[in-house]
Design an enzyme around this catalytic site. Sequence first.
Site, PDB file in Angstrom:
ATOM      1  N   GLU A   1      -4.833  -6.595   2.715  1.00 50.27           N
ATOM      2  CA  GLU A   1      -3.682  -7.420   3.076  1.00 50.27           C
ATOM      3  C   GLU A   1      -3.780  -8.846   2.539  1.00 50.27           C
ATOM      4  O   GLU A   1      -2.752  -9.455   2.212  1.00 50.27           O
ATOM      5  CB  GLU A   1      -3.530  -7.445   4.606  1.00 50.27           C
ATOM      6  CG  GLU A   1      -3.005  -6.151   5.192  1.00 50.27           C
ATOM      7  CD  GLU A   1      -4.035  -5.018   5.165  1.00 50.27           C
ATOM      8  OE1 GLU A   1      -3.626  -3.847   5.064  1.00 50.27           O
ATOM      9  OE2 GLU A   1      -5.250  -5.318   5.234  1.00 50.27           O
TER      10      GLU A   1
ATOM     11  N   LEU B   1      -5.808  -1.678  -1.061  1.00 49.32           N
ATOM     12  CA  LEU B   1      -5.695  -1.640   0.397  1.00 49.32           C
ATOM     13  C   LEU B   1      -6.314  -2.907   0.979  1.00 49.32           C
ATOM     14  O   LEU B   1      -7.353  -2.885   1.629  1.00 49.32           O
ATOM     15  CB  LEU B   1      -6.392  -0.394   0.944  1.00 49.32           C
ATOM     16  CG  LEU B   1      -5.929   0.939   0.360  1.00 49.32           C
ATOM     17  CD1 LEU B   1      -6.653   2.093   1.037  1.00 49.32           C
ATOM     18  CD2 LEU B   1      -4.427   1.103   0.475  1.00 49.32           C
TER      19      LEU B   1
ATOM     20  N   TYR C   1      -2.342  -4.774  10.889  1.00 52.86           N
ATOM     21  CA  TYR C   1      -3.043  -5.082   9.638  1.00 52.86           C
ATOM     22  C   TYR C   1      -2.757  -6.503   9.166  1.00 52.86           C
ATOM     23  O   TYR C   1      -3.531  -7.081   8.396  1.00 52.86           O
ATOM     24  CB  TYR C   1      -2.633  -4.109   8.536  1.00 52.86           C
ATOM     25  CG  TYR C   1      -2.973  -2.662   8.785  1.00 52.86           C
ATOM     26  CD1 TYR C   1      -3.705  -2.259   9.904  1.00 52.86           C
ATOM     27  CD2 TYR C   1      -2.556  -1.682   7.903  1.00 52.86           C
ATOM     28  CE1 TYR C   1      -4.003  -0.930  10.125  1.00 52.86           C
ATOM     29  CE2 TYR C   1      -2.862  -0.340   8.110  1.00 52.86           C
ATOM     30  CZ  TYR C   1      -3.582   0.025   9.229  1.00 52.86           C
ATOM     31  OH  TYR C   1      -3.874   1.343   9.434  1.00 52.86           O
TER      32      TYR C   1
ATOM     33  N   HIS D   1      -2.161   1.070  15.117  1.00 52.21           N
ATOM     34  CA  HIS D   1      -0.820   1.469  14.727  1.00 52.21           C
ATOM     35  C   HIS D   1       0.204   1.156  15.804  1.00 52.21           C
ATOM     36  O   HIS D   1       1.391   1.379  15.600  1.00 52.21           O
ATOM     37  CB  HIS D   1      -0.789   2.962  14.395  1.00 52.21           C
ATOM     38  CG  HIS D   1      -1.751   3.337  13.312  1.00 52.21           C
ATOM     39  ND1 HIS D   1      -3.052   3.678  13.561  1.00 52.21           N
ATOM     40  CD2 HIS D   1      -1.596   3.408  11.971  1.00 52.21           C
ATOM     41  CE1 HIS D   1      -3.664   3.954  12.417  1.00 52.21           C
ATOM     42  NE2 HIS D   1      -2.812   3.799  11.433  1.00 52.21           N
TER      43      HIS D   1
ATOM     44  N   GLN E   1       1.489  -2.514   5.929  1.00 50.02           N
ATOM     45  CA  GLN E   1       1.708  -1.159   6.419  1.00 50.02           C
ATOM     46  C   GLN E   1       1.896  -1.077   7.935  1.00 50.02           C
ATOM     47  O   GLN E   1       2.688  -0.269   8.423  1.00 50.02           O
ATOM     48  CB  GLN E   1       0.553  -0.271   5.968  1.00 50.02           C
ATOM     49  CG  GLN E   1       0.929   1.180   5.812  1.00 50.02           C
ATOM     50  CD  GLN E   1      -0.124   1.943   5.029  1.00 50.02           C
ATOM     51  OE1 GLN E   1      -1.211   2.198   5.555  1.00 50.02           O
ATOM     52  NE2 GLN E   1       0.183   2.295   3.801  1.00 50.02           N
TER      53      GLN E   1
ATOM     54  N   GLU F   1       0.836  -1.199   0.000  1.00 47.69           N
ATOM     55  CA  GLU F   1       0.000   0.000   0.000  1.00 47.69           C
ATOM     56  C   GLU F   1       0.879   1.261   0.000  1.00 47.69           C
ATOM     57  O   GLU F   1       1.612   1.509   0.953  1.00 47.69           O
ATOM     58  CB  GLU F   1      -0.914  -0.024   1.227  1.00 47.69           C
ATOM     59  CG  GLU F   1      -1.832  -1.248   1.246  1.00 47.69           C
ATOM     60  CD  GLU F   1      -2.558  -1.434   2.566  1.00 47.69           C
ATOM     61  OE1 GLU F   1      -2.462  -0.534   3.425  1.00 47.69           O
ATOM     62  OE2 GLU F   1      -3.223  -2.474   2.737  1.00 47.69           O
TER      63      GLU F   1
END
Length: 312
Positions: free
Chosen positions: A159, A157, A185, A230, A181, A128
């Site tokens: 996975e 986008l 994910y 994240h 990313q 991505e």
Amino acid sequence: YRSLQEIERIEAQDPLIQNGRRLIAQNILSPQDILDMYESIRDQISRLGKEAVARPKISTANAVMTPLAPDSPELIRHRSTQTPDEDTRNIYWRKKPEADRPRHMAFLLNRALGDILIDYPNSIIFGEDVGKKGGVYHVTADLQSKAGIGRVFNTPLDETTILGAAIGAGQWGLLPIPEIQYLAYLHNAIDQIRGEACSQQFFSNAQFANPMVVRIASLAYQKGFGGHFHNDNSIAALRDIPGLIISCPSNGEDAVLMLRTCVAAASELGRVCAFLEPIALYMTKDLYNPKDGLWSFQYPSFDKHIPVGKGK
């Protein structure tokens, strides 16, 4: 728990029965032709089943591990310490990279990926926003402009698509280096690694492999920002996958050497590698005090090597 009548009603809608009726209605096959075909296939499957159960069974751990996790430290060392063609490197980088001053991890990984594209003509990098944008942290910056859109390209986008494409690419003789990313994910598509890529060599008895190095931005976000998608350190989900090599460097020099090792293992032995890149250390230059530069490193020469499973 269903009645006999309900079972018969469901079975009457079997696609094989429906297709047989169409073949009979169009005078392509007779009812006896279809029954003969059915019984012939039944006999064939029965014979194959008896043959399969008579074959030797796996009885040792080594018989499991040899195809599942092939290992050749010297072969990996030899491949990972080969120097890419110097003229090609100078054209690609437009200067000698080793002349650079000490740099942070993200910069050094970018250099390493560029050299891998030079040294492994079958390598491809995708994920991505890895193309023109260079990824969230610019680790793949300018690689597309240098190597071309056929070697470094963006994906949807998704996975599952990214890792599924890596499986197919590896089976076609390419050396895929997909990027996920963020580590969180990965869990959307982890079965592509657990149930497919890492098991291929075992279930095919080393006839087929899914070589790949999956780069993943991982662990704590810079300054704790970014929310739970994240900030993810669930390495246990990867550690539990048989045959998977996991690498997680703490500094730029180790990152380059470990990446070279993983790529060599994938290329030469068909191994699947998860390369966890610590987000919070991507841009880290200092160790103790501001501007001490102690966490910045020169791009390591090609005679250096870190073996799989060995600390430096």
